[in-house]
Design an enzyme around this catalytic site. Structure first.
Site, short mmCIF file in Angstrom:
data_model
loop_
_atom_site.label_atom_id
_atom_site.label_comp_id
_atom_site.label_asym_id
_atom_site.label_seq_id
_atom_site.Cartn_x
_atom_site.Cartn_y
_atom_site.Cartn_z
N GLY A 1 39.15 46.35 37.87
CA GLY A 1 39.76 46.13 39.17
C GLY A 1 41.28 46.25 39.13
O GLY A 1 41.89 46.84 40.03
N THR A 2 41.88 45.72 38.09
CA THR A 2 43.35 45.75 38.02
C THR A 2 43.86 47.19 37.96
O THR A 2 44.76 47.57 38.72
CB THR A 2 43.81 44.96 36.76
OG1 THR A 2 43.40 43.61 36.94
CG2 THR A 2 45.32 45.03 36.58
N CYS B 1 40.22 33.67 38.19
CA CYS B 1 39.96 34.98 37.60
C CYS B 1 41.25 35.66 37.17
O CYS B 1 41.23 36.62 36.43
CB CYS B 1 39.16 35.89 38.51
SG CYS B 1 40.05 36.45 39.93
N SER C 1 33.42 46.29 37.37
CA SER C 1 32.04 46.15 36.88
C SER C 1 31.68 44.73 36.45
O SER C 1 30.56 44.29 36.66
CB SER C 1 31.81 47.08 35.69
OG SER C 1 32.14 48.38 36.05
C1 PLP Z 1 39.78 40.47 44.30
C2 PLP Z 1 40.03 40.88 42.89
N1 PLP Z 1 40.68 42.03 42.64
C3 PLP Z 1 40.93 42.45 41.40
C4 PLP Z 1 40.52 41.73 40.31
C5 PLP Z 1 40.81 42.24 38.92
O1 PLP Z 1 39.68 42.82 38.36
P1 PLP Z 1 39.57 43.06 36.77
O2 PLP Z 1 39.35 41.72 36.14
O3 PLP Z 1 38.41 43.99 36.60
O4 PLP Z 1 40.86 43.69 36.35
C6 PLP Z 1 39.86 40.50 40.51
C7 PLP Z 1 39.43 39.61 39.42
O5 PLP Z 1 40.03 39.32 38.48
C8 PLP Z 1 39.59 40.08 41.84
O6 PLP Z 1 38.94 38.94 42.10
#
Ligand code: PLP
Length: 377
Positions: A69-70, A322, A199
């Protein structure tokens, strides 16, 4: 263990795990290699891409496998803003976005972009009327998440995009990390230009995700090198992660309705139970995703409650767990103007389809006992 922290991460689905092993055993070639083994591996990669594209209603060449996500959010913010900067350098971002959107947007401010923040109401829902007054002819990008990770608040993406499409050429990016697998997420349901998926929030593997673009939309690359992922993300494509992402996406999508109903039933059972305690205040609004409940116990620190529950093998988290172990007050709760006697005590329970009603019943008993010891005033 009762695990109610699925918005932070989820347990890997056994089928995803099997796929990971199988792909590593049988298709471990470099998909860019020109030999037959490379071709076969590439075919598997492309079919994973097509599967995700079909689910998201776009074309395979608009699906980029990323590290999560990041990265997808960074690629969307930097990639779209830079690609379309001839349209303008004004960007609108909601103030409740995940840090991977907020910080990317702030970084763009150092590079000649102007960023303005879309406010939210006390339910943590963006004010579409504010967007109407903030939107300008030179607005190039609007980024609003679909479901907030701290409160579960569903954002009015349809209303937002209808307004933007009829008035402006600004591109729309949606972080769907918390909504995919819980609500309909694809370019047919959401009239937007870019969608982020992670994922590990849908029983896939950590370190993998997708940025999908609507057909004909383009992004500037962020990683330069060998030109993999259509030149957008150089670096040998991790085929096992990509195939597992497609698997997790498919499993989540196939069962979206059943899973959402199951989680809704469990959370709807819990809310009246929680609010029966006079010191408990619901933070999640009524229009929330089926898997998140945020609440606070007046004048009780979140950490105290988390530790007390943990001692009984119940795993929950503070609202923004998170992103980090930070103890500073959440930007989302501040934006919602949560009162001082509640803001430090916000707890998030986040569910997945593998949770059971039996766990909910057990949680109720444990929570009641914990509250006898730690009661807010
Ligand atoms: C809304 C949202 N966007 C982005 C992310 C980032 O995703 P990732 O952990 O896969 O980088 C998260 C969680 O950490 C999230 O809750």
């Amino acid at each position: 263990m009762i695990y109610f922290d699925n918005s932070a991460t989820t347990k890997v689905h056994p089928e995803v795990m099997k796929t990971f092993v199988a792909v590593n055993e049988k298709f471990w070639a470099n998909p860019a290699s020109i030999h037959e083994f490379g071709h076969q591996t590439n075919e598997l990669l492309q079919s994973a891409r097509e599967q995700v594209a079909e689910i998201l209603h776009t074309s395979g060449d608009k699906v980029y496998f990323t590290s999560g996500g990041t990265e997808s959010n960074n690629l969307a913010i930097f990639g779209l803003a830079n690609k379309y900067k001839n349209r303008g350098r004004h960007i609108l971002v909601s103030e409740i976005e995940h840090p991977s959107v907020l910080e990317a947007a702030k970084h763009l401010m150092k590079n000649g972009f102007e960023v303005e923040w879309i406010p939210v109401d006390s339910d943590g829902v963006i004010l579409v009327d504010a967007v109407k007054s903030l939107l300008r002819d030179d607005t190039v990008l609007v980024s609003v998440m679909h479901v907030n990770n701290e409160t579960g608040a569903i954002q009015p993406i349809e209303e937002l995009s209808t307004f933007i499409r009829s008035n402006n050429r600004a591109l729309i990016h949606v972080d769907a990390v918390q909504s995919f697998g819980k609500l309909p997420v694809h370019f047919g349901a959401l009239d937007v230009d870019a969608i982020t998926i992670s994922s590990h929030k849908i029983h896939g593997l950590k370190g993998s995700g997708v940025l999908a673009l609507k057909k004909f939309i383009e992004v500037e690359p962020m990683l330069f090198g060998g030109g993999q992922e259509s030149g957008i993300r150089s670096g040998t494509t991790p085929v096992p992660l990509a195939v597992c992402t497609a698997k997790a996406v498919r499993l989540a999508n196939d069962n979206v309705q059943t899973n959402a109903e199951k989680m809704k039933k469990m959370t709807e059972d819990l809310i009246p139970f929680l609010t029966s305690f006079p010191t408990v205040k619901m933070i999640s609004p009524t229009k929330r995703a089926p898997h998140i409940i945020s609440f606070s116990v007046r004048n009780v620190k979140g950490e105290v409650l988390i530790n007390a529950l943990q001692q009984k093998n119940v795993i929950v988290s503070t609202s923004s767990a998170c992103s980090s172990r930070q103890t500073k007050t959440s930007h989302v709760l501040k934006a919602m103007h949560i009162q001082d006697d509640y803001i430090k005590g916000v707890i998030r329970l986040s569910f997945s389809s593998i949770n059971t009603q039996e766990e909910i019943n057990q949680f109720k008993k444990i929570f009641t006992n914990v509250m006898k010891v730690i009661k807010g005033d």
